[in-house]
Enzyme design. Sequence first.
Site, PDB file in Angstrom:
ATOM      1  N   TYR A  48     -14.497 -12.428  -0.078  1.00  0.00           N
ATOM      2  CA  TYR A  48     -15.074 -12.200  -0.885  1.00  0.00           C
ATOM      3  C   TYR A  48     -15.958 -12.061  -1.445  1.00  0.00           C
ATOM      4  O   TYR A  48     -17.332 -11.705  -1.356  1.00  0.00           O
ATOM      5  CB  TYR A  48     -14.348 -10.853  -1.440  1.00  0.00           C
ATOM      6  CG  TYR A  48     -12.869  -9.454  -0.183  1.00  0.00           C
ATOM      7  CD1 TYR A  48     -13.565  -9.061   0.120  1.00  0.00           C
ATOM      8  CD2 TYR A  48     -11.740 -10.341  -0.134  1.00  0.00           C
ATOM      9  CE1 TYR A  48     -12.625  -8.400   1.586  1.00  0.00           C
ATOM     10  CE2 TYR A  48     -11.069  -9.632   0.820  1.00  0.00           C
ATOM     11  CZ  TYR A  48     -11.178  -8.635   1.599  1.00  0.00           C
ATOM     12  OH  TYR A  48     -10.868  -7.772   2.235  1.00  0.00           O
TER      13      TYR A  48
ATOM     14  N   ARG B   4      -3.909   6.674   0.528  1.00  0.00           N
ATOM     15  CA  ARG B   4      -4.593   8.102   1.150  1.00  0.00           C
ATOM     16  C   ARG B   4      -4.022   8.672   2.068  1.00  0.00           C
ATOM     17  O   ARG B   4      -3.837   9.592   2.659  1.00  0.00           O
ATOM     18  CB  ARG B   4      -6.000   7.166   1.664  1.00  0.00           C
ATOM     19  CG  ARG B   4      -6.476   6.664   0.933  1.00  0.00           C
ATOM     20  CD  ARG B   4      -7.766   5.915   1.878  1.00  0.00           C
ATOM     21  NE  ARG B   4      -7.371   4.925   2.131  1.00  0.00           N
ATOM     22  CZ  ARG B   4      -8.379   4.014   2.936  1.00  0.00           C
ATOM     23  NH1 ARG B   4      -9.435   4.349   3.175  1.00  0.00           N
ATOM     24  NH2 ARG B   4      -8.152   2.620   3.263  1.00  0.00           N
TER      25      ARG B   4
ATOM     26  N   ARG C 179      -7.636  10.338  -6.137  1.00  0.00           N
ATOM     27  CA  ARG C 179      -8.867   9.712  -5.656  1.00  0.00           C
ATOM     28  C   ARG C 179     -10.131  10.566  -5.887  1.00  0.00           C
ATOM     29  O   ARG C 179     -11.189  10.332  -6.469  1.00  0.00           O
ATOM     30  CB  ARG C 179      -8.062   9.077  -4.442  1.00  0.00           C
ATOM     31  CG  ARG C 179      -9.881   8.809  -3.657  1.00  0.00           C
ATOM     32  CD  ARG C 179      -9.335   7.376  -4.309  1.00  0.00           C
ATOM     33  NE  ARG C 179     -10.723   6.971  -3.511  1.00  0.00           N
ATOM     34  CZ  ARG C 179     -11.933   6.906  -3.285  1.00  0.00           C
ATOM     35  NH1 ARG C 179     -12.709   7.766  -4.281  1.00  0.00           N
ATOM     36  NH2 ARG C 179     -12.868   6.062  -2.153  1.00  0.00           N
TER      37      ARG C 179
ATOM     38  N   ARG D  86       0.701  -1.203  -0.139  1.00  0.00           N
ATOM     39  CA  ARG D  86       0.042  -0.201  -0.232  1.00  0.00           C
ATOM     40  C   ARG D  86       1.009   1.399  -0.513  1.00  0.00           C
ATOM     41  O   ARG D  86       0.457   2.628   0.674  1.00  0.00           O
ATOM     42  CB  ARG D  86      -0.990   0.282   0.732  1.00  0.00           C
ATOM     43  CG  ARG D  86      -1.734  -0.645   1.214  1.00  0.00           C
ATOM     44  CD  ARG D  86      -2.787  -0.393   0.144  1.00  0.00           C
ATOM     45  NE  ARG D  86      -4.126  -1.867   0.071  1.00  0.00           N
ATOM     46  CZ  ARG D  86      -5.497  -1.756   0.809  1.00  0.00           C
ATOM     47  NH1 ARG D  86      -5.278  -0.689   1.907  1.00  0.00           N
ATOM     48  NH2 ARG D  86      -6.577  -2.629   0.600  1.00  0.00           N
TER      49      ARG D  86
ATOM     50  N   ASP E  64      -6.439  -3.555  -7.530  1.00  0.00           N
ATOM     51  CA  ASP E  64      -7.372  -4.155  -6.171  1.00  0.00           C
ATOM     52  C   ASP E  64      -7.956  -5.886  -5.862  1.00  0.00           C
ATOM     53  O   ASP E  64      -8.204  -6.038  -7.391  1.00  0.00           O
ATOM     54  CB  ASP E  64      -8.844  -3.268  -5.477  1.00  0.00           C
ATOM     55  CG  ASP E  64      -8.911  -3.441  -4.152  1.00  0.00           C
ATOM     56  OD1 ASP E  64      -7.795  -4.446  -3.168  1.00  0.00           O
ATOM     57  OD2 ASP E  64     -10.324  -3.204  -3.869  1.00  0.00           O
TER      58      ASP E  64
HETATM   59  O1  CP3 Z   1      -0.338   0.191  -3.478  1.00  0.00           O
HETATM   60  C1  CP3 Z   1      -0.578  -1.163  -3.626  1.00  0.00           C
HETATM   61  O2  CP3 Z   1      -0.161  -2.230  -2.482  1.00  0.00           O
HETATM   62  C2  CP3 Z   1      -1.242  -1.463  -4.588  1.00  0.00           C
HETATM   63  C3  CP3 Z   1      -2.470  -1.272  -4.431  1.00  0.00           C
HETATM   64  C4  CP3 Z   1      -3.250  -2.180  -3.462  1.00  0.00           C
HETATM   65  C5  CP3 Z   1      -4.398  -2.011  -3.306  1.00  0.00           C
HETATM   66  N1  CP3 Z   1      -4.956  -3.061  -2.169  1.00  0.00           N
HETATM   67  C6  CP3 Z   1      -4.791  -0.431  -2.894  1.00  0.00           C
HETATM   68  C7  CP3 Z   1      -6.790  -0.483  -2.327  1.00  0.00           C
HETATM   69  C8  CP3 Z   1      -3.211  -3.557  -3.093  1.00  0.00           C
HETATM   70  C9  CP3 Z   1      -2.347  -4.636  -3.537  1.00  0.00           C
HETATM   71  C10 CP3 Z   1      -4.357  -4.281  -2.627  1.00  0.00           C
HETATM   72  C11 CP3 Z   1      -5.022  -5.758  -2.065  1.00  0.00           C
HETATM   73  C12 CP3 Z   1      -6.124  -5.933  -1.204  1.00  0.00           C
HETATM   74  N2  CP3 Z   1      -7.736  -5.291  -1.684  1.00  0.00           N
HETATM   75  C13 CP3 Z   1      -5.692  -6.857  -0.108  1.00  0.00           C
HETATM   76  C14 CP3 Z   1      -4.962  -7.275  -0.011  1.00  0.00           C
HETATM   77  C15 CP3 Z   1      -3.760  -7.410   1.099  1.00  0.00           C
HETATM   78  C16 CP3 Z   1      -4.490  -6.641   2.045  1.00  0.00           C
HETATM   79  O3  CP3 Z   1      -4.358  -5.647   3.003  1.00  0.00           O
HETATM   80  O4  CP3 Z   1      -4.620  -7.547   2.945  1.00  0.00           O
HETATM   81  C17 CP3 Z   1      -6.790  -6.610   0.367  1.00  0.00           C
HETATM   82  C18 CP3 Z   1      -7.649  -7.724   1.423  1.00  0.00           C
HETATM   83  C19 CP3 Z   1      -8.010  -5.818  -0.268  1.00  0.00           C
HETATM   84  C20 CP3 Z   1      -9.655  -4.955  -0.587  1.00  0.00           C
HETATM   85  C21 CP3 Z   1      -9.570  -4.244  -0.019  1.00  0.00           C
HETATM   86  N3  CP3 Z   1      -9.920  -2.842  -1.233  1.00  0.00           N
HETATM   87  C22 CP3 Z   1      -9.789  -3.368   1.112  1.00  0.00           C
HETATM   88  C23 CP3 Z   1     -10.337  -4.464   2.367  1.00  0.00           C
HETATM   89  C24 CP3 Z   1      -9.599  -2.589   1.000  1.00  0.00           C
HETATM   90  C25 CP3 Z   1     -10.558  -1.397   1.894  1.00  0.00           C
HETATM   91  C26 CP3 Z   1      -9.773  -0.481   3.028  1.00  0.00           C
HETATM   92  C27 CP3 Z   1      -9.025   0.357   2.575  1.00  0.00           C
HETATM   93  O5  CP3 Z   1      -7.581   0.597   3.287  1.00  0.00           O
HETATM   94  O6  CP3 Z   1     -10.166   1.382   2.389  1.00  0.00           O
HETATM   95  C28 CP3 Z   1      -9.531  -1.874  -0.508  1.00  0.00           C
HETATM   96  C29 CP3 Z   1      -9.518  -0.340  -0.950  1.00  0.00           C
HETATM   97  C30 CP3 Z   1      -8.428  -0.357  -1.086  1.00  0.00           C
HETATM   98  N4  CP3 Z   1      -7.341  -1.053  -2.092  1.00  0.00           N
HETATM   99  C31 CP3 Z   1      -7.523   1.537  -1.292  1.00  0.00           C
HETATM  100  C32 CP3 Z   1      -6.435   1.150  -1.875  1.00  0.00           C
HETATM  101  C33 CP3 Z   1      -5.436   2.501  -2.215  1.00  0.00           C
HETATM  102  C34 CP3 Z   1      -8.559   2.661  -0.814  1.00  0.00           C
HETATM  103  C35 CP3 Z   1      -9.675   3.232  -1.296  1.00  0.00           C
HETATM  104  C36 CP3 Z   1      -9.950   4.299  -1.299  1.00  0.00           C
HETATM  105  O7  CP3 Z   1      -8.552   5.349  -1.904  1.00  0.00           O
HETATM  106  O8  CP3 Z   1     -10.444   4.624  -0.817  1.00  0.00           O
END
Ligand code: CP3
Length: 340
Positions: free
Chosen positions: A148, A27, A36, A23, A73
């Site tokens: 999911y 944000r 975003r 990540r 994602d």
């Molecule tokens: O920088 C990076 O790591 C690359 C992009 C990336 C994202 N999600 C962006 C993201 C990667 C590799 C992921 C993987 C991901 N997504 C996982 C596996 C890793 C982990 O965290 O366990 C999982 C379970 C998800 C599912 C997911 N996506 C969740 C649970 C959420 C909500 C939680 C949160 O942090 O908001 C997301 C949304 C998400 N994925 C965001 C980002 C930058 C935030 C969205 C926003 O900007 O509103």
Amino acid sequence: MAKRVLRVLAGEAVWPPPVWLMRQAGRYLPEYRALRAEAGDFLKLCLNPGMAAEITLQPLRRFGMDAAILFSDLPIVSYGLGQALRYAEGAGPVLPPIRTAADLDALSISGVADKVAPVWETVRRVAADIGDATLIGFSGAPFTVACYMVEGHGSREFVAARGMAYTDPALFARLIDLIVDANLVYLRGQADAGAEVLMLFDSWAGMLPPDEFRTWVIEPTARIAAALQQSHPHVPLIGFPRLAGTMLGEYARGAGMQGVAIDTAMKPEAAADMVPPQIALQGNLDPLALVAGGAPMRRATTKILDALRGRPHIFNLGHGIVPQTAPEHVGALVEQIRAA
Ligand code: CP3
């Protein structure tokens, strides 16, 4: 001279270790929040190659990490299979849950390539611009994607998904098989578009008892690895079986990964004992130590560096950066590792 991350994934102990952070685009960065806000919707952002490529590269411009991870994602592969996907503001992904054979029959592998094509285009654009850093593509590993898809949203327990694995293992296996096939299309396309490494996130693997862990985590991951080894033998794989605990060694020996990522709860010395020495370890700083910064962050970082010195290691966090992280702390962390 090969890129540092690729040398480590080929089994070399590079010192100081290369570093990137899960990540690292997100944000906590004002430049991410600006794009975003412009996109409005998170899914639109993931499917907009211009914006997603820019976001992928933002942390590298600021901090010069050794790798960029594709900005996308985890449930994009479910979206590719035809399951509707949306993001509830401030929460995670929301999908209509798959609970019956009829729900599963409504999904199809045939639409995956068209649906994920924008992500491949993002990879192509980043690959053209990445320079000396390594581009990591990714997808969700079958079990975590299934969590999911069955639950329909994030959860602490994923009771419906884990329950289906016991009450209707044939249906759950069909779902896992479908995700394996979709992931092969999706990941091969990423590699063809220029991803140099592929990572499989199995964030919920640690909920499973040993037998179920073998069936739903190691076995399907190994099938993906074997198929990719046939088609893309030069693209190393990193697996992240989060909270695998004592199953980490079996995972490392059985899943076919060249690198294994470890969560914050794993003692690095224990991981080093369990995982064969030619397999790289990636991890495992607590994202909250990065929020704290200063001496606590430096101490925790030194401990990990010392524990894994002499074996192939890619420095990373044990889970993703949280939004309240100060960007300067990320800069200080990268500097500390470079000076090690
Ligand atoms: O920088 C990076 O790591 C690359 C992009 C990336 C994202 N999600 C962006 C993201 C990667 C590799 C992921 C993987 C991901 N997504 C996982 C596996 C890793 C982990 O965290 O366990 C999982 C379970 C998800 C599912 C997911 N996506 C969740 C649970 C959420 C909500 C939680 C949160 O942090 O908001 C997301 C949304 C998400 N994925 C965001 C980002 C930058 C935030 C969205 C926003 O900007 O509103």
